[in-house]
Design a protein around this motif. Structure first.
Motif, short mmCIF file in Angstrom:
data_model
loop_
_atom_site.label_atom_id
_atom_site.label_comp_id
_atom_site.label_asym_id
_atom_site.label_seq_id
_atom_site.Cartn_x
_atom_site.Cartn_y
_atom_site.Cartn_z
N LEU A 108 1.60 7.06 -6.60
CA LEU A 108 0.54 8.02 -6.96
C LEU A 108 0.98 9.44 -6.64
O LEU A 108 0.23 10.40 -6.83
CB LEU A 108 -0.75 7.68 -6.20
CG LEU A 108 -1.53 6.46 -6.70
CD1 LEU A 108 -2.66 6.12 -5.72
CD2 LEU A 108 -2.13 6.73 -8.09
N PHE A 116 2.03 10.52 -3.51
CA PHE A 116 1.82 10.95 -2.12
C PHE A 116 3.13 10.86 -1.34
O PHE A 116 3.91 9.92 -1.54
CB PHE A 116 0.77 10.08 -1.44
CG PHE A 116 -0.62 10.31 -1.92
CD1 PHE A 116 -1.26 9.38 -2.75
CD2 PHE A 116 -1.32 11.45 -1.55
CE1 PHE A 116 -2.55 9.59 -3.20
CE2 PHE A 116 -2.61 11.67 -2.00
CZ PHE A 116 -3.23 10.74 -2.82
N GLU A 117 3.34 11.83 -0.45
CA GLU A 117 4.51 11.77 0.43
C GLU A 117 4.09 11.21 1.77
O GLU A 117 3.16 11.72 2.41
CB GLU A 117 5.07 13.20 0.61
CG GLU A 117 5.98 13.57 -0.55
CD GLU A 117 6.66 14.91 -0.31
OE1 GLU A 117 6.89 15.61 -1.31
OE2 GLU A 117 6.90 15.24 0.87
N LEU A 118 4.76 10.13 2.17
CA LEU A 118 4.50 9.54 3.49
C LEU A 118 5.75 8.83 3.96
O LEU A 118 6.57 8.45 3.15
CB LEU A 118 3.33 8.55 3.43
CG LEU A 118 3.49 7.28 2.63
CD1 LEU A 118 2.59 6.18 3.19
CD2 LEU A 118 3.12 7.51 1.16
N GLU A 119 5.89 8.72 5.31
CA GLU A 119 7.09 8.10 5.84
C GLU A 119 6.87 6.62 6.13
O GLU A 119 7.64 5.77 5.78
CB GLU A 119 7.51 8.81 7.13
CG GLU A 119 8.02 10.22 6.89
CD GLU A 119 8.03 11.01 8.18
OE1 GLU A 119 7.68 12.19 8.15
OE2 GLU A 119 8.36 10.41 9.23
N ALA A 174 2.31 1.82 -3.41
CA ALA A 174 1.28 2.28 -4.36
C ALA A 174 0.97 3.76 -4.12
O ALA A 174 0.85 4.54 -5.08
CB ALA A 174 0.02 1.44 -4.20
N LEU A 175 0.90 4.16 -2.86
CA LEU A 175 0.63 5.58 -2.56
C LEU A 175 1.79 6.45 -3.05
O LEU A 175 1.58 7.52 -3.63
CB LEU A 175 0.41 5.77 -1.05
CG LEU A 175 -0.91 5.27 -0.50
CD1 LEU A 175 -0.90 5.28 1.03
CD2 LEU A 175 -2.10 6.10 -1.02
N LEU A 192 3.67 3.37 7.00
CA LEU A 192 2.25 3.01 6.95
C LEU A 192 2.07 1.68 7.67
O LEU A 192 2.88 0.77 7.46
CB LEU A 192 1.77 2.90 5.50
CG LEU A 192 0.28 2.64 5.31
CD1 LEU A 192 -0.27 3.42 4.12
CD2 LEU A 192 -0.03 1.17 5.15
N THR A 230 0.84 -1.20 0.00
CA THR A 230 0.00 0.00 0.00
C THR A 230 0.88 1.25 0.00
O THR A 230 0.62 2.21 -0.72
CB THR A 230 -0.91 -0.01 1.24
OG1 THR A 230 -1.64 -1.25 1.27
CG2 THR A 230 -1.88 1.15 1.23
#
Lengths: 83, 83
Positions: free
Chosen positions: B31, B33-36, B27-28, B38, B24
């Motif tokens: 797309l 998206f910035e995230l550290e 995949a983000l 999950l 996930t």
């Protein structure tokens, strides 16, 4: 920028069949547990950096709209906490 | 007897590989998206009747121990609300 944890909870809309919940409910009943109803939900905890908590919520909602939830069968909610 | 909704949240213990979360997260990122980080968790919302909120929590914890969670790889928490 500040560090946040966004929690997105995705659940099936009322009325949409939830086979996993039905199976789990039956298994619990067979084990002798008394319960009336059971619903399942998926939860995503996302660590991210954002300008503000509003920006963090907006990004989490966008993640839900584009990937984490299927708007046809799911409802979702996103809440954020500063880390 | 009173009516409660017990919410049991089951998540993998820290250090246990979470392939769903990795997939996930990738995949983000693809797309844009910035995230550290999950993490995923399963949530069970259980409507039940009990003598007290303590009795409702105990029953929810027992459900987790016997079916909803695998104590080897999962942590869980149970909270209840009166309906």
């Amino acid at each position: 920028m500040a560090a946040y944890t966004a929690t997105v909870t995705v659940r099936l809309k009322r009325g949409v069949l939830d086979p996993e919940a039905e199976t789990t409910k039956r298994a619990l009943s067979r084990l002798g547990f008394e319960l009336e109803e059971l619903r399942t939900a998926d939860r995503f905890e996302i660590d991210l950096e954002a300008e503000s908590s509003e920006a963090a919520v907006r990004r989490a909602e966008e993640m839900a709209e584009r990937l984490l939830a299927n708007p046809t069968i799911h409802d979702y909610e996103a809440v954020v906490e500063e880390r």
